[in-house]
Each structure stands twice: as structure tokens, then as C-alpha cells.
Design a protein around this motif. Structure first.
Motif, mmCIF file in Angstrom:
data_model
loop_
_atom_site.group_PDB
_atom_site.id
_atom_site.type_symbol
_atom_site.label_atom_id
_atom_site.label_comp_id
_atom_site.label_asym_id
_atom_site.label_seq_id
_atom_site.Cartn_x
_atom_site.Cartn_y
_atom_site.Cartn_z
ATOM 1 N N LYS A 134 0.836 -1.202 0.000
ATOM 2 C CA LYS A 134 0.000 0.000 0.000
ATOM 3 C C LYS A 134 0.870 1.250 0.000
ATOM 4 O O LYS A 134 0.605 2.217 -0.735
ATOM 5 N N ASN A 135 1.906 1.265 0.820
ATOM 6 C CA ASN A 135 2.806 2.417 0.863
ATOM 7 C C ASN A 135 3.534 2.599 -0.466
ATOM 8 O O ASN A 135 3.688 3.721 -0.952
ATOM 9 N N ALA A 136 3.958 1.494 -1.071
ATOM 10 C CA ALA A 136 4.673 1.584 -2.345
ATOM 11 C C ALA A 136 3.750 2.031 -3.475
ATOM 12 O O ALA A 136 4.153 2.790 -4.363
ATOM 13 N N ASN A 137 2.501 1.591 -3.457
ATOM 14 C CA ASN A 137 1.583 1.906 -4.552
ATOM 15 C C ASN A 137 1.092 3.342 -4.530
ATOM 16 O O ASN A 137 0.475 3.808 -5.500
ATOM 17 N N GLU A 138 1.348 4.057 -3.457
ATOM 18 C CA GLU A 138 1.018 5.486 -3.446
ATOM 19 C C GLU A 138 1.845 6.236 -4.492
ATOM 20 O O GLU A 138 1.415 7.255 -5.020
ATOM 21 N N LYS A 139 3.026 5.715 -4.822
ATOM 22 C CA LYS A 139 3.862 6.299 -5.876
ATOM 23 C C LYS A 139 3.692 5.563 -7.201
ATOM 24 O O LYS A 139 3.702 6.175 -8.265
ATOM 25 N N ILE A 140 3.537 4.236 -7.145
ATOM 26 C CA ILE A 140 3.447 3.438 -8.372
ATOM 27 C C ILE A 140 2.100 3.640 -9.057
ATOM 28 O O ILE A 140 2.022 3.759 -10.280
ATOM 29 N N ASN A 141 1.011 3.663 -8.260
ATOM 30 C CA ASN A 141 -0.355 3.853 -8.771
ATOM 31 C C ASN A 141 -0.693 2.825 -9.843
ATOM 32 O O ASN A 141 -1.141 3.164 -10.943
ATOM 33 N N SER A 142 -0.482 1.555 -9.536
ATOM 34 C CA SER A 142 -0.724 0.473 -10.490
ATOM 35 C C SER A 142 -1.978 -0.306 -10.114
ATOM 36 O O SER A 142 -2.176 -0.657 -8.950
ATOM 37 N N ASP A 143 -2.827 -0.595 -11.120
ATOM 38 C CA ASP A 143 -4.015 -1.409 -10.884
ATOM 39 C C ASP A 143 -3.626 -2.828 -10.485
ATOM 40 O O ASP A 143 -4.323 -3.479 -9.703
ATOM 41 N N PHE A 144 -2.516 -3.322 -11.047
ATOM 42 C CA PHE A 144 -2.053 -4.664 -10.710
ATOM 43 C C PHE A 144 -1.685 -4.752 -9.226
ATOM 44 O O PHE A 144 -2.080 -5.672 -8.528
ATOM 45 N N VAL A 145 -0.905 -3.777 -8.760
ATOM 46 C CA VAL A 145 -0.488 -3.767 -7.355
ATOM 47 C C VAL A 145 -1.703 -3.541 -6.449
ATOM 48 O O VAL A 145 -1.814 -4.141 -5.383
ATOM 49 N N ALA A 146 -2.626 -2.675 -6.896
ATOM 50 C CA ALA A 146 -3.839 -2.418 -6.118
ATOM 51 C C ALA A 146 -4.652 -3.700 -5.940
ATOM 52 O O ALA A 146 -5.166 -3.976 -4.845
ATOM 53 N N LEU A 147 -4.771 -4.480 -7.017
ATOM 54 C CA LEU A 147 -5.498 -5.750 -6.918
ATOM 55 C C LEU A 147 -4.748 -6.728 -6.017
ATOM 56 O O LEU A 147 -5.359 -7.490 -5.269
ATOM 57 N N ASP A 148 -3.408 -6.697 -6.087
ATOM 58 C CA ASP A 148 -2.615 -7.584 -5.246
ATOM 59 C C ASP A 148 -2.788 -7.223 -3.774
ATOM 60 O O ASP A 148 -2.824 -8.110 -2.913
ATOM 61 N N ILE A 149 -2.905 -5.927 -3.488
ATOM 62 C CA ILE A 149 -3.158 -5.481 -2.112
ATOM 63 C C ILE A 149 -4.502 -6.030 -1.627
ATOM 64 O O ILE A 149 -4.629 -6.512 -0.495
ATOM 65 N N LYS A 150 -5.518 -5.964 -2.509
ATOM 66 C CA LYS A 150 -6.824 -6.524 -2.161
ATOM 67 C C LYS A 150 -6.706 -8.014 -1.859
ATOM 68 O O LYS A 150 -7.365 -8.532 -0.954
ATOM 69 N N GLY A 151 -5.847 -8.689 -2.638
ATOM 70 C CA GLY A 151 -5.641 -10.112 -2.412
ATOM 71 C C GLY A 151 -5.077 -10.393 -1.030
ATOM 72 O O GLY A 151 -5.525 -11.320 -0.336
ATOM 73 N N TRP A 152 -4.093 -9.586 -0.596
ATOM 74 C CA TRP A 152 -3.515 -9.774 0.741
ATOM 75 C C TRP A 152 -4.525 -9.427 1.835
ATOM 76 O O TRP A 152 -4.576 -10.084 2.883
ATOM 77 N N ILE A 153 -5.325 -8.383 1.595
ATOM 78 C CA ILE A 153 -6.352 -8.013 2.577
ATOM 79 C C ILE A 153 -7.387 -9.124 2.706
ATOM 80 O O ILE A 153 -7.803 -9.498 3.812
ATOM 81 N N MET A 154 -7.805 -9.661 1.546
ATOM 82 C CA MET A 154 -8.770 -10.758 1.569
ATOM 83 C C MET A 154 -8.191 -11.982 2.268
ATOM 84 O O MET A 154 -8.864 -12.644 3.067
ATOM 85 N N ALA A 155 -6.922 -12.281 1.962
ATOM 86 C CA ALA A 155 -6.268 -13.420 2.605
ATOM 87 C C ALA A 155 -6.155 -13.194 4.110
ATOM 88 O O ALA A 155 -6.345 -14.118 4.915
ATOM 89 N N GLY A 156 -5.832 -11.950 4.503
ATOM 90 C CA GLY A 156 -5.743 -11.631 5.924
ATOM 91 C C GLY A 156 -7.082 -11.755 6.632
ATOM 92 O O GLY A 156 -7.154 -12.230 7.772
ATOM 93 N N ALA A 157 -8.162 -11.331 5.934
ATOM 94 C CA ALA A 157 -9.500 -11.450 6.517
ATOM 95 C C ALA A 157 -9.879 -12.914 6.716
ATOM 96 O O ALA A 157 -10.447 -13.294 7.747
ATOM 97 N N ILE A 158 -9.553 -13.719 5.707
ATOM 98 C CA ILE A 158 -9.816 -15.159 5.824
ATOM 99 C C ILE A 158 -9.064 -15.742 7.014
ATOM 100 O O ILE A 158 -9.620 -16.472 7.842
ATOM 101 N N THR A 159 -7.782 -15.404 7.094
ATOM 102 C CA THR A 159 -6.935 -15.961 8.146
ATOM 103 C C THR A 159 -7.376 -15.517 9.526
ATOM 104 O O THR A 159 -7.374 -16.305 10.485
ATOM 105 N N ALA A 160 -7.758 -14.231 9.656
ATOM 106 C CA ALA A 160 -8.211 -13.723 10.955
ATOM 107 C C ALA A 160 -9.481 -14.446 11.408
ATOM 108 O O ALA A 160 -9.619 -14.803 12.591
#
Length: 302
Positions: A134-160
Motif C-alpha cells: 500500500k505504501n509503495a503503490n502510493e507512488k506506483i499507482n498500479s491497478d495490478f499492485v492495487a489488486l494484489d493489495i486486495k488479495g492480501w487483505i482478503m487473505a488476511g481477513a480469511i486468516t483472521a
């Protein structure tokens, strides 16, 4: 970012599959399979991102690439995003059906100690990866990285959710609530699937809009304002504006109808007018595809 994400995802997906088998938890196996699918799609995203960058460069790395895809490779981005989102929804839907079937069959027994250990370690990893990206994508502004962040958030929600459920299952052992422990794994899996299935829908919808070249309303409105102001400023007859979005690319074509009695201009003067239009539109860069045409025949603009 994508390389680091891929390495971490593959590691934890294999770890999850192994721990899922050891503990007897289908929800942990699902977590591992889900992560493995995400890793494969991240790898594909990385390849596509490099291809797009190479094709859009001022001096393309590959001459053959430029010759075969003279209009660029931006169209690959929404295709990959659509495939990624569709696969994630499909995996979660399949897991939901399995969870419901397991509940109807009386649930399943599992080793809560191993399950708690895995989910705790994985949750920490998900939080760290999502924060870093998330911190890196503030400069990169990539849809790919944004979707990957969603993937980690979703994975974290599942795990929690799994961690909370497994702790509860561990605590009820030897109590009058022990009868619920076989249902904990399939019930929490079903609940998680119901929550995460809708999450990639917006990404799929936007990707399909890009694939089918649906006109983005905000970009269309901006280009129309620019074209109208330019027409009135230079006394032109009319204009036609066409816009589309393909991933990060913004395709803009504007045709200005010049009066028949307009004075002659040199090539340098016409180019200066095109430059003026480009400055008024803004967002100049390798991801803006701008065509400005001046013609006296309206048929060329239709």
C-alpha cells in the motif's frame, strides 16, 4: 512489489496446504489453494506489466514486439484483471459448496493446535505485505499492485476469521459445547466465502468495461469540454470526440471540422494547434494515446 508478493504468496500457499492436511482443516487447504491461484495470477500480471512498459517505451526494448503490437499492449491489462478476479470468485464459490456439503455431513474433526499456529503466522505476514504494498503503490499507482493489495487483505481477513474460530474450537474442548467443534471449520469457511466472493466483482466489471471499450463518462466529459473550448477559440465549424480506456491507457481521438474558407497554415502551425489541444487535455505521458485531426470533410470525422 509483484515479485516480492509472488515469493511470499507461494511460500505461504504451500505452507497452508501442508498445515491443512496435517490439521485436517479444509478451510486452511482452501486458504493455501486460494493463495496459490493468486500467486499464479500475480506472476502473469508481472509479465504483462513488463510487456506494457516495454511496448510503451520511447525506445522499445524489442523491435519485434513493437512491430507485432504497433497499437501497444495496454489491452492485456484488463484481460488479466478480468481473469484474475474470475478465478478468485470461482475458487471461493467452489469452496463454499464444499463447506455446505461438509456441514450437511456432520462437519469434520481437526487438530486445533496446528491450525492456530498456521493462522497466526499467516495473519502477521498478510498484514505486513498489505502495508508494504500500500505504501509503495502510493507512488506506483498500479491497478495490478492495487489488486494484489486486495488479495492480501482478503487473505488476511480469511486468516483472521479462521484464527478466531480455531481458538474458540480449542477452548470448547472438554466442555458441554464440544459438540460444535466439528462444525467450526466448514461453518467459518462458508462464512468467509460468502464475504469474499463479491469483493473482486468491481474489478471484473471495470475490466470488462475496458475490454469492450465502454466510454468512461468522466474522460468523455473532460475531452468534450476541451474540444468545445478549442473550437470556439479558433472559429472551427464543429468537432467529433472519441474516447476509450484500456487498463492504464487513455485513448483519445478528436476531429475538428475546419471552415472551407479557412486560411492556409503550415505544417508547423497545425502541429502547434495539436500541441495546444494536448496541453489543454493534460495527463501527458506514455499511457496517453492522443490523435488530433483537422479536416474540412465531416465524413472523415464520422
Amino acid at each position: 512489489m509483484l515479485r516480492a508478493s509472488i515469493a511470499a504468496t507461494v511460500f505461504f500457499s504451500l505452507l497452508g496446504i501442508c498445515f491443512g492436511i496435517i490439521s485436517g482443516s479444509f478451510s486452511i487447504v482452501f486458504d493455501g489453494v486460494y493463495s496459490l491461484v493468486d500467486a499464479c495470477m500475480s506472476l502473469l500480471s508481472l509479465v504483462v506489466a513488463r510487456l506494457i512498459a516495454a511496448a510503451a517505451a520511447i525506445k522499445p526494448v524489442s523491435k519485434k514486439l513493437q512491430e507485432r503490437f504497433s497499437m501497444g499492449l495496454w489491452h492485456l491489462e484488463p484481460m488479466v484483471l478480468c481473469l484474475n478476479g474470475t478465478l478468485l470468485v470461482s475458487v471461493a464459490t467452489y469452496a463454499l459448496f464444499n463447506a455446505v456439503g461438509s456441514i450437511l455431513d456432520g462437519g469434520r474433526e481437526l487438530e486445533f493446535g496446528w491450525a492456530i499456529l498456521y493462522t497466526l503466522v499467516t495473519l502477521i505476514a498478510c498484514v505486513v505485505m498489505a502495508s508494504v504494498e500500500k505504501n509503495a503503490n502510493e507512488k506506483i499507482n498500479s491497478d495490478f499492485v492495487a489488486l494484489d493489495i486486495k488479495g492480501w487483505i482478503m487473505a488476511g481477513a480469511i486468516t483472521a476469521a479462521l484464527l478466531i474460530a480455531f481458538i474458540f474450537g480449542y477452548l470448547v474442548q472438554g466442555t458441554r459445547l464440544e459438540w460444535v467443534s466439528p462444525y467450526i471449520d466448514p461453518v467459518i469457511l462458508a462464512a468467509v466465502c460468502v464475504i469474499i466472493i463479491p469483493l473482486p466483482i468491481s474489478t471484473i466489471r471495470q475490466a470488462l468495461a475496458d475490454i469492450f471499450l465502454v466510454t468512461p463518462a468522466d474522460l468523455k466529459e473532460h475531452v468534450e469540454e476541451v474540444a468545445k473550448a478549442f473550437k470556439e477559440k479558433h472559429g472551427l465549424v464543429s468537432y467529433r470526440a472519441y474516447v476509450a480506456r484500456m487498463g492504464r491507457c487513455r485513448e483519445i481521438e478528436i476531429y475538428f471540422i475546419v471552415p472551407p474558407d479557412a486560411p492556409s497554415r503550415t505544417i508547423q502551425e497545425w502541429d502547434a494547434l495539436r500541441e495546444e489541444v494536448g496541453e489543454m487535455i493534460g495527463d501527458k505521458g506514455p499511457d496517453r494515446w492522443l490523435t488530433v485531426v483537422f479536416t474540412g470533410d465531416p465524413e472523415w470525422a464520422e
